[in-house]
Design an enzyme around this catalytic site. Structure first.
Site, short mmCIF file in Angstrom:
data_model
loop_
_atom_site.label_atom_id
_atom_site.label_comp_id
_atom_site.label_asym_id
_atom_site.label_seq_id
_atom_site.Cartn_x
_atom_site.Cartn_y
_atom_site.Cartn_z
N ALA A 11 0.86 -1.40 0.06
CA ALA A 11 -0.19 0.16 -0.02
C ALA A 11 0.71 1.49 -0.07
O ALA A 11 2.36 1.26 0.14
CB ALA A 11 -1.12 0.05 1.08
N GLU A 50 -1.47 -9.53 -3.60
CA GLU A 50 -2.95 -9.60 -4.13
C GLU A 50 -3.09 -9.44 -5.41
O GLU A 50 -4.04 -10.01 -6.14
CB GLU A 50 -3.79 -8.78 -2.99
CG GLU A 50 -3.67 -9.43 -1.45
CD GLU A 50 -4.55 -8.67 -0.77
OE1 GLU A 50 -4.45 -7.43 -0.47
OE2 GLU A 50 -5.77 -9.16 -0.46
N GLU A 99 0.42 -8.02 6.38
CA GLU A 99 -0.57 -6.98 7.06
C GLU A 99 -0.64 -7.42 8.52
O GLU A 99 -1.12 -6.31 9.29
CB GLU A 99 -1.94 -7.21 6.27
CG GLU A 99 -1.99 -6.75 4.98
CD GLU A 99 -1.66 -7.84 3.69
OE1 GLU A 99 -1.09 -8.67 4.11
OE2 GLU A 99 -1.91 -7.45 2.56
N GLY A 111 -0.61 -5.87 -0.71
CA GLY A 111 -1.62 -5.60 -1.80
C GLY A 111 -0.79 -6.00 -3.21
O GLY A 111 -1.55 -6.48 -4.15
#
Ligand code: NAI
Length: 710
Positions: free
Chosen positions: A71, A113, A133, A110
């Site tokens: 992020a 992901e 995370e 992310g």
């Protein structure tokens, strides 16, 4: 991981055609953080690939250091701008043409992901893949909890998400997280080669979300139950790990799209949790502390060889820490017998590793080849830095520094590991005070991450910069501290330990106090710590300070009564607790309770009841109040330096961010009101810090002092 990004590159994701492949290059330096521009660019690339009939596949690749590091920290705490990452991931997965992710360097949070939403993944050898995370009190919130188990299997995926660990390319291949590992260091070339091969074999679109999370739902449910119980036990009170398990479990029953919505809900709960705020604060604070003013203004001196004076608990631990960093160490002790003991203390650490299979005997020999010992200070003539760790006695320190002054080469950094002594006085005793600094390690010095860098008045800036450089080499977390009795950590510790002792005399048992402190999130309470460290250390300090103690101040004698009996804690089999037959966990001792009772009577105290909440209010108020004084006197540069000191040196629960962050969380007005209430009993001890009063009056919090430039 959140990552810092600078500038708003005009095009954060560039697309171009390579034959039938649309190449989308993420170009958002320095680490390709998932800023809104990157999210938008990825979404547009997926749409462009679908829209163009001449495109047969989409390749995602990162430019620069890695794929996508996570992020974007600049967006933390701001209203989210569309498109959201889940939307981007879902759009990538929905592509009607094969999507390939070519991964080099970090693909974290992310970033992973995104890669998991692609249909095929190829990794270079330097790839680092992870879903960290949890370390920030969060969970994957863009499909990670659903896609990772589908790709890797339930248990490995949970292990990845619950530990926050990174996998290398080979591990990722073995568990199915990537499809292949490519040679070389060109992610674009590797990705294109893979894409062409997939096209040549007419490889189909392959959507992870269309797979099943577990083939046998009932056995998966049982596995998850076990993991949930284990996680609850291990993570004691942490919020997000259980939410991760919950999200995966929901995926067993829900259709994929609903499981994603459920994941998002749980993710938002994590975002709102105070633990997330505490962990994010800790994450930034530990990076911030490394930036002391001197690291900007001065260059470190050379640091190729280190001397250590003293081979006791600390000297040996420091020697190991330095050896582990790959540097040569010369240890000086006062006589042959002490030197042999010092060397044995060092070897013991490596023998332990060899015994547990964590080091080979050859590796141990290679490390010890860099270790030399001597009883002559002349052996330190070539050292760039010498760290003194002899007895805590000013006369001994002066004698050692006089020797160092005599033998050390010009420009050598001369450091002391003293816990309490006045480093300005140590520096004033020699001809080169500009080279003297405090390096306050914590026991065991090869394990504990904290290093207080204590900056005396006359030290040169480049010596301070060298100390920070050493911390980096040693992989320690450095905190800059000023000279005072106990610096940042031990000075504050002395205050809240006193508050604990007052409560003990006033009616709380040490066992109750320890329990309340553990329930707050500490691994141990203060009396367990005292038993572990050895009660004799504190006893010696109290005796040393007795002549200068304020005669009006309340003094609790319980610890002295216990030490007078030779009960120094674990090493003597009893302290505040009993340790039958060398046990490491103690049991309450009725005789200690009797001593406490007797002391209450002697002091004329009528014992009263303390609840866990009363205990914590006093314990933490004393800590925060002294923390405020330490900041006010510039012993700590900012409140966050106090936080990091307590997170890394004193076991303060990380999810609360540190004492100053915790005070902000509950409200400084509340802390001040507590102190004023306690002051009614003991106004001398409970004097509100002027800084605390000032901040409350101005309606500000400690964090406002962490960013003076804002
Ligand atoms: P220790 O008693 O285990 O070791 C001291 C060593 O210094 C002994 O091996 C002794 O032989 C040696 N020594 C004494 N005089 C010497 C001299 N003139 N030349 C060479 N060697 C000499 O003590 P410990 O616990 O290692 O403490 C050392 C220093 O570190 C003290 O200043 C202490 O305050 C500080 N410290 C201790 C911590 C702890 O948890 N033990 C934590 C942080 C700092």
């Amino acid at each position: 991981m959140p990552a810092s990004s600078s500038g708003t590159a005009a095009v954060a994701v560039r697309t171009r055609r390579e034959g039938a492949v649309l190449v989308a290059t993420i170009a958002h330096p320095p680490v390709n953080a998932l800023s809104v521009e990157v999210r938008r660019g990825l979404l547009q690339a997926a749409e462009a690939a679908d829209a163009d009939p001449e495109i047969a596949a989409l390749l995602l690749v990162g430019e620069g250091r890695g794929f996508i590091a996570g992020a974007d920290i600049r967006e933390f705490g701001k209203p989210p701008l569309p498109p959201s990452l889940p939307e981007v991931c879902n759009r990538i997965e929905a592509c009607r043409k094969p999507v390939i992710a070519a991964i080099h360097g970090p693909a974290l949070g992310g970033g992973l992901e995104v890669a998991m939403a692609a249909h095929y993944r190829v990794a270079l050898a330097d790839a680092k893949l992870g879903l960290p995370e949890v370390q920030l009190g969060l969970m994957p919130g863009s499909g990670g909890t659903q896609r990772a188990p589908r790709l890797m299997g339930l248990q490995p995926a949970l292990e990845l998400m619950l530990s926050g660990r990174h996998l290398d390319a080979q591990e990722a291949l073995e568990c199915g997280l990537v499809d292949r590992v490519a040679e070389g260091n060109d992610a674009l070339a590797a990705g294109l080669a893979y894409a062409l091969q997939l096209l040549a074999t007419r490889a189909p679109v392959r959507r992870t979300g269309e797979g099943v999370l577990a083939a046998d739902i009932e056995s998966a449910r049982a596995t998850l139950k076990g993991i949930a119980a284990d996680t609850a036990k291990k993570t004691r009170g942490l919020f997000s790990p259980l939410k991760i398990v919950e999200a995966v479990e929901a995926g067993l029953d829900l259709p994929f799209a609903e499981a994603l919505r459920n994941e998002r809900q749980l993710f938002l709960q994590c975002i709102d949790s105070p633990q997330r705020a505490g962990l994010v604060h800790a994450f930034f604070a530990e990076r911030e502390v490394a930036k002391a003013p001197e690291t900007r203004s001065a260059k470190p001196r050379p640091l190729a060889s280190v001397g250590v004076v003293g081979g006791g608990t600390m000297g040996a631990g420091i020697a190991v820490a330095v050896l582990d960093a790959g540097l040569p160490v010369t240890m000086v002790e006062r006589d042959e017998a002490s030197l042999a003991r010092g060397r044995a203390n060092v070897e013991k650490v490596y023998d332990g590793l060899v015994k547990r299979g964590r080091m080979t005997p050859e590796a141990k020999a290679a490390v010890l080849a860099r270790f030399a010992g001597s009883t002559s200070y002349d052996a330190l003539a070539g050292a760039d830095l010498v760290i003194e760790a002899v007895f805590e006695d000013m006369a001994v320190k002066h004698a050692v520094f006089a020797e160092l002054d005599r033998v050390a080469k010009p420009g050598a950094v001369l450091a002391t590991n003293t816990s309490y002594l006045d480093i300005d006085a140590i520096a004033a005793g020699i001809s080169r005070p500009q080279d003297v600094i405090g390096l306050h390690f914590f026991s065991p010095a090869n394990i504990m991450k904290l290093l207080e860098i204590v900056v005396p008045a006359k030290v040169s800036a480049d010596v301070v910069a060298t100390a920070f450089e050493l911390a980096k080499k040693l992989k320690k977390v450095p905190v800059r501290a000023g000279v005072c009795d106990g610096f940042i950590g031990n000075r504050i510790l002395a205050r809240y330990r006193q508050a604990a002792d007052y409560m003990m005399e006033d009616g709380a048992s040490p066992y109750q106090i320890d329990e309340a402190v553990r329930a707050f999130g500490y691994p141990m309470g203060p009396y367990q710590v005292s038993d572990l460290a050895g009660g004799d250390i504190g006893w010696a300090t109290r005796k040393r300070k007795a002549p200068t103690r304020d005669p009006r101040a309340r003094y609790v004698q319980i610890a002295d009564r216990i030490c007078e009996r030779g009960w120094f804690g674990q090493k003597t089999g009893r302290g505040y607790y009993l340790y039958p037959e060398g046990a490491r966990t103690g049991v309450p001792d009725p005789e200690v309770l009797a001593i406490i009772d007797a002391e209450r009577q002697r002091a004329g105290v009528q014992p009263r009841r303390f609840g866990a909440d009363d205990i914590l209010r006093r314990y933490l108020a004393a800590m925060v109040n002294e923390g405020a004084n330490v900041v006010r006197e510039r012993i700590a540069l900012r409140p966050l330096d106090v936080d990091v000191t307590f997170l890394y040196g004193y076991g303060f629960p990380r999810f609360r961010g540190g004492p100053m962050k915790y005070a902000d969380t509950i409200g400084l007005d509340r802390v001040l009101a507590d102190i004023r209430e306690f002051a009614q009993e003991d106004p001398l001890f409970w004097q509100p810090s002027p800084l605390l009063v000032e901040l409350v009056t101005q309606g500000r919090n400690f964090d406002s002092l962490n960013h003076p430039a804002d």
